[in-house]
Scaffold this motif. Structure first.
Motif, PDB file in Angstrom:
ATOM      1  N   LEU A 100       0.985  -1.250   0.130  1.00 11.98           N
ATOM      2  CA  LEU A 100      -0.034   0.156   0.133  1.00 11.98           C
ATOM      3  C   LEU A 100       0.920   1.421  -0.087  1.00 11.98           C
ATOM      4  O   LEU A 100       0.337   2.261   0.133  1.00 11.98           O
ATOM      5  N   THR A 101       2.199   0.833   0.025  1.00  7.29           N
ATOM      6  CA  THR A 101       2.964   2.318  -0.079  1.00  7.29           C
ATOM      7  C   THR A 101       3.955   2.492  -0.970  1.00  7.29           C
ATOM      8  O   THR A 101       4.167   3.539  -1.577  1.00  7.29           O
ATOM      9  N   LYS A 102       4.767   1.248  -1.678  1.00  6.27           N
ATOM     10  CA  LYS A 102       5.539   1.358  -2.514  1.00  6.27           C
ATOM     11  C   LYS A 102       5.439   0.020  -3.242  1.00  6.27           C
ATOM     12  O   LYS A 102       6.468  -0.960  -3.177  1.00  6.27           O
ATOM     13  N   LEU A 103       4.458  -0.295  -4.266  1.00  5.78           N
ATOM     14  CA  LEU A 103       4.011  -1.487  -4.633  1.00  5.78           C
ATOM     15  C   LEU A 103       5.422  -2.117  -5.346  1.00  5.78           C
ATOM     16  O   LEU A 103       5.431  -3.269  -5.401  1.00  5.78           O
ATOM     17  N   ILE A 104       5.791  -1.352  -6.092  1.00  4.95           N
ATOM     18  CA  ILE A 104       6.957  -2.160  -7.333  1.00  4.95           C
ATOM     19  C   ILE A 104       8.239  -2.596  -6.259  1.00  4.95           C
ATOM     20  O   ILE A 104       8.763  -3.402  -6.958  1.00  4.95           O
ATOM     21  N   LEU A 105       8.493  -2.395  -5.006  1.00  5.43           N
ATOM     22  CA  LEU A 105       9.313  -2.939  -4.250  1.00  5.43           C
ATOM     23  C   LEU A 105       9.031  -4.450  -3.381  1.00  5.43           C
ATOM     24  O   LEU A 105       9.857  -5.155  -2.908  1.00  5.43           O
ATOM     25  N   THR A 106       7.744  -4.562  -3.871  1.00  4.74           N
ATOM     26  CA  THR A 106       7.227  -5.848  -3.155  1.00  4.74           C
ATOM     27  C   THR A 106       8.080  -7.272  -3.670  1.00  4.74           C
ATOM     28  O   THR A 106       8.249  -8.050  -2.985  1.00  4.74           O
ATOM     29  N   PRO A 107       8.293  -7.255  -4.913  1.00  8.41           N
ATOM     30  CA  PRO A 107       9.173  -8.350  -5.557  1.00  8.41           C
ATOM     31  C   PRO A 107      10.542  -8.607  -4.796  1.00  8.41           C
ATOM     32  O   PRO A 107      11.054  -9.621  -4.442  1.00  8.41           O
ATOM     33  N   VAL A 108      11.160  -7.283  -4.459  1.00  9.53           N
ATOM     34  CA  VAL A 108      12.417  -7.398  -3.598  1.00  9.53           C
ATOM     35  C   VAL A 108      12.045  -8.041  -2.477  1.00  9.53           C
ATOM     36  O   VAL A 108      13.088  -8.847  -1.598  1.00  9.53           O
ATOM     37  N   ALA A 109      10.933  -7.380  -1.668  1.00  4.91           N
ATOM     38  CA  ALA A 109      10.819  -7.992  -0.204  1.00  4.91           C
ATOM     39  C   ALA A 109      10.274  -9.582  -0.539  1.00  4.91           C
ATOM     40  O   ALA A 109      10.887 -10.163   0.400  1.00  4.91           O
ATOM     41  N   ALA A 110       9.774  -9.914  -1.310  1.00  5.64           N
ATOM     42  CA  ALA A 110       9.323 -11.204  -1.271  1.00  5.64           C
ATOM     43  C   ALA A 110      10.594 -12.364  -1.547  1.00  5.64           C
ATOM     44  O   ALA A 110      10.462 -13.226  -1.022  1.00  5.64           O
ATOM     45  N   ALA A 111      11.488 -11.698  -2.455  1.00  8.76           N
ATOM     46  CA  ALA A 111      12.280 -12.447  -2.680  1.00  8.76           C
ATOM     47  C   ALA A 111      13.300 -12.545  -1.351  1.00  8.76           C
ATOM     48  O   ALA A 111      14.027 -13.708  -1.146  1.00  8.76           O
ATOM     49  N   GLY A 112      13.406 -11.588  -0.834  1.00  7.04           N
ATOM     50  CA  GLY A 112      14.186 -11.635   0.576  1.00  7.04           C
ATOM     51  C   GLY A 112      13.835 -12.714   1.462  1.00  7.04           C
ATOM     52  O   GLY A 112      14.345 -13.370   2.054  1.00  7.04           O
ATOM     53  N   LEU A 113      12.234 -12.725   1.776  1.00  5.80           N
ATOM     54  CA  LEU A 113      11.599 -13.564   2.678  1.00  5.80           C
ATOM     55  C   LEU A 113      11.968 -14.894   2.209  1.00  5.80           C
ATOM     56  O   LEU A 113      12.180 -15.816   3.029  1.00  5.80           O
ATOM     57  N   LEU A 114      11.799 -15.101   0.671  1.00  4.29           N
ATOM     58  CA  LEU A 114      11.934 -16.638   0.343  1.00  4.29           C
ATOM     59  C   LEU A 114      13.465 -16.976   0.752  1.00  4.29           C
ATOM     60  O   LEU A 114      13.729 -18.104   1.031  1.00  4.29           O
ATOM     61  N   VAL A 115      14.568 -15.921   0.434  1.00  3.31           N
ATOM     62  CA  VAL A 115      15.711 -16.470   0.771  1.00  3.31           C
ATOM     63  C   VAL A 115      15.964 -16.779   2.300  1.00  3.31           C
ATOM     64  O   VAL A 115      16.510 -17.844   2.674  1.00  3.31           O
ATOM     65  N   VAL A 116      15.335 -15.915   3.168  1.00  2.00           N
ATOM     66  CA  VAL A 116      15.468 -16.543   4.814  1.00  2.00           C
ATOM     67  C   VAL A 116      14.653 -17.759   4.907  1.00  2.00           C
ATOM     68  O   VAL A 116      15.326 -18.749   5.941  1.00  2.00           O
ATOM     69  N   ALA A 117      13.548 -17.713   4.505  1.00  2.00           N
ATOM     70  CA  ALA A 117      12.859 -19.190   4.574  1.00  2.00           C
ATOM     71  C   ALA A 117      13.587 -20.250   4.175  1.00  2.00           C
ATOM     72  O   ALA A 117      13.476 -21.336   4.828  1.00  2.00           O
ATOM     73  N   LEU A 118      14.188 -20.375   3.099  1.00  2.03           N
ATOM     74  CA  LEU A 118      14.975 -21.307   2.463  1.00  2.03           C
ATOM     75  C   LEU A 118      16.081 -21.729   3.184  1.00  2.03           C
ATOM     76  O   LEU A 118      16.482 -22.906   3.792  1.00  2.03           O
ATOM     77  N   HIS A 119      16.753 -20.591   3.978  1.00  4.24           N
ATOM     78  CA  HIS A 119      17.790 -21.165   4.816  1.00  4.24           C
ATOM     79  C   HIS A 119      17.340 -21.558   6.149  1.00  4.24           C
ATOM     80  O   HIS A 119      18.301 -22.273   6.930  1.00  4.24           O
ATOM     81  N   ARG A 120      16.329 -21.246   6.697  1.00  3.73           N
ATOM     82  CA  ARG A 120      15.829 -21.385   8.058  1.00  3.73           C
ATOM     83  C   ARG A 120      14.466 -22.283   7.840  1.00  3.73           C
ATOM     84  O   ARG A 120      13.424 -21.963   8.341  1.00  3.73           O
ATOM     85  N   ARG A 121      14.743 -23.508   7.512  1.00  7.91           N
ATOM     86  CA  ARG A 121      13.596 -24.408   7.351  1.00  7.91           C
ATOM     87  C   ARG A 121      13.026 -24.795   8.441  1.00  7.91           C
ATOM     88  O   ARG A 121      11.716 -25.082   8.427  1.00  7.91           O
TER      89      ARG A 121
END
Length: 513
Positions: A162-183
């Motif tokens: 709701l604030t800066k929609l186009i940065l959402t892919p970067v945020a989502a990719a970051g969460l995916l990286v952390v999730a894959l490392h911290r299974r």
């Protein structure tokens, strides 16, 4: 001995933080020139009771305007406080990420509150724009993820939508990286919790916009912004992707994107993806226990547990850099869009702080972090900082005064409605006009606008008791649609309005019948 060690570590950290803020703070003071004047006017119209995208229009995401409007309920100087707050949120997030990877508390704080302010106020930064809040929310979401606060991370991603929609892919990719490392502590379950949090927050925001009638306008903005991004601004003989990249990284050096990318690559090369800290065993590293330096870089007697390995930060830098470049290649139209890369810069600062902890002591480590923030930002020319410092007083005054147009309109108490014709709202015209209704939502128009939008605005202008005609309403070479609009505005004024000169514009009142 412990007290002396604490002072040895603390003094350089405090000095670097103070120095960083002395350099960054002048850059965080917006004025009404350029886009921020438009944003202020939108916020003032919301303050007056208008509905976003319905009664007043601009193309940014909704939460950005509402935060600005809420701040201005308290004081017009809240514009400065909001900018500082976003930097503090980003800085705290970087510090949390660094600490989670085993950085010493002192160097984590230096990375967050010395390196990050320089990173976020570099050449690509434009005061009062939307990238800064987006980056703050992105980094905050990642900091929650490395601490296994997946629901909170998702809520922050929802706020980002709701604030800066186009940065959402970067945020989502970051969460995916952390999730894959911290299974164990994340994985698919963590991502699902994050998705639920973001969906719940987004549903709340969408519901509020639907109740206010703002939702259709926000959704229509997706199409308008896509058309704008792929319009004439991104035109290139090599295609729109290259055109977007050239707009973000122009050959005159504005934005300094090449310096930022080079600095990030240097960090990735200089800092190994994984290493064994001096004084610790492989078992300690595998267990996530960081050793304490014997040289006094961190005055803590106990080892500090960590929640992520430094390799997570290394991967975050790589992914944020790659996805950030893709986002720029698809959406960028101006040099400030290169600030998307500051997400990778924040992760890089946390990585450097982690690597320096226990190996580089006293003044060298804080100064290296300060240098890392400066270079990953793109190496801002000192003259820019000097100019910003010199103009702080003028900028603060511009934020606090009513617009010249409002002073003229106040002299005519019978005026109930108004409209504006012109490009950038450098005077923030709506400041002081709460008692007058804006009848044409698009109070700023450009030669890049379609003929349909210009025709719609020209047809709306005669409804107003008063017209603000900005000096930017003038003929432009090779812009036939814009010039036709200018001709219609001039004909309307000549046929039915009398004008009074204001600073940078004319305020025209309908003649009595």
């Amino acid at each position: 001995m412990v007290a002396r060690t604490a002072r040895t570590a603390t003094v350089p950290a405090v000095v670097t933080v103070v120095l960083a803020w002395a350099l960054a703070l002048p850059r965080l003071v917006p004025n009404t020139f350029g886009d921020h004047g438009t944003f202020v006017s939108v916020a003032e119209r919301l303050f007056a009771g208008d509905r976003l995208y319905v009664d007043v229009w601009d193309n940014k995401d909704p939460l950005f305007y509402y935060v600005l409007a809420l701040g201005r309920l308290v004081s017009p100087l809240a514009d400065v406080a909001v900018e500082v707050l976003w930097v503090l949120v980003a800085g705290l997030s970087v510090a949390v990420i660094a600490t989670a990877a085993g950085a010493s508390r002192t160097l984590a704080l230096v990375a967050g509150f010395a390196g990050t302010p320089l990173l976020l106020t570099g050449p690509a930064y434009e005061t009062g724009m939307t990238h800064l809040p987006g980056l703050a929310l992105l980094l905050a979401a990642t900091s929650c993820a490395v601490r296994s606060r997946w629901l909170a991370a998702g809520v922050l991603v929802g706020l980002l939508l709701l604030t800066k929609l186009i940065l959402t892919p970067v945020a989502a990719a970051g969460l995916l990286v952390v999730a894959l490392h911290r299974r164990r502590e994340g994985g698919l379950a963590g991502l699902l919790r994050a998705f639920a949090g973001s969906l719940a927050l987004l549903a709340l925001g969408v519901g509020a916009m639907w109740l206010r009638g703002e939702l259709p306008g926000w959704l229509d903005n997706f199409r308008l912004n896509a058309d704008y991004a792929d319009g004439d601004l991104a035109a290139s003989q090599y295609g729109s992707v290259v055109g977007h990249l050239l707009r973000a990284f122009p050959d005159d050096g504005r934005g300094a994107g090449a310096v930022t990318i080079a600095a990030l690559v240097v960090v990735l090369v200089a800092v190994p993806r994984s290493w064994t800290r001096p004084g610790s065993t492989d078992t300690q590293e595998a267990a996530g226990i960081s050793a304490t330096s014997e040289s006094g870089s961190e005055p803590e007697a106990a080892a500090r547990p960590r929640t992520v390995a430094p390799a997570v930060l290394w991967d975050l830098v790589v992914v944020a850099l790659l996805v950030g470049v893709v986002v720029i290649a698809v959406t960028a139209t101006f040099p400030h869009h290169a600030q998307t890369l500051s997400a990778a810069g924040g992760f890089a600062l946390a990585l450097v702080a982690t690597r320096l902890s226990g190996t580089v002591v006293r003044w060298r480590a804080p100064l290296l972090l300060l240098l890392a923030g400066y270079l990953t930002a793109g190496a801002l020319h000192p003259y820019v900082t000097f100019t910003a410092a010199r103009g702080m007083s003028t900028s603060l005054q511009s934020l606090q005064r009513n617009s010249p147009e409002s002073a003229v309109l106040d002299s005519r108490p019978g005026v109930r409605t108004y409209a504006r014709a012109g490009t950038n709202d450098v005077n923030a015209h709506a400041v002081g006009l709460h008692g007058v209704e804006l009848v044409c939502p698009r109070f700023h128009q450009y030669s890049l606008d379609s003929a349909a939008i210009l025709d719609q605005t020209a047809a709306c202008l005669p409804r107003a008791d008063a017209l603000i005609v900005d000096d930017s309403v003038r003929i432009q070479a090779q812009e036939p649609e814009w010039n036709a609009y200018v001709a219609r505005v001039r004909a309307l004024v000549a046929s039915g309005y009398d004008c009074v000169r204001a600073t940078g514009s004319q305020v025209c009142f309908r003649r009595a019948p």
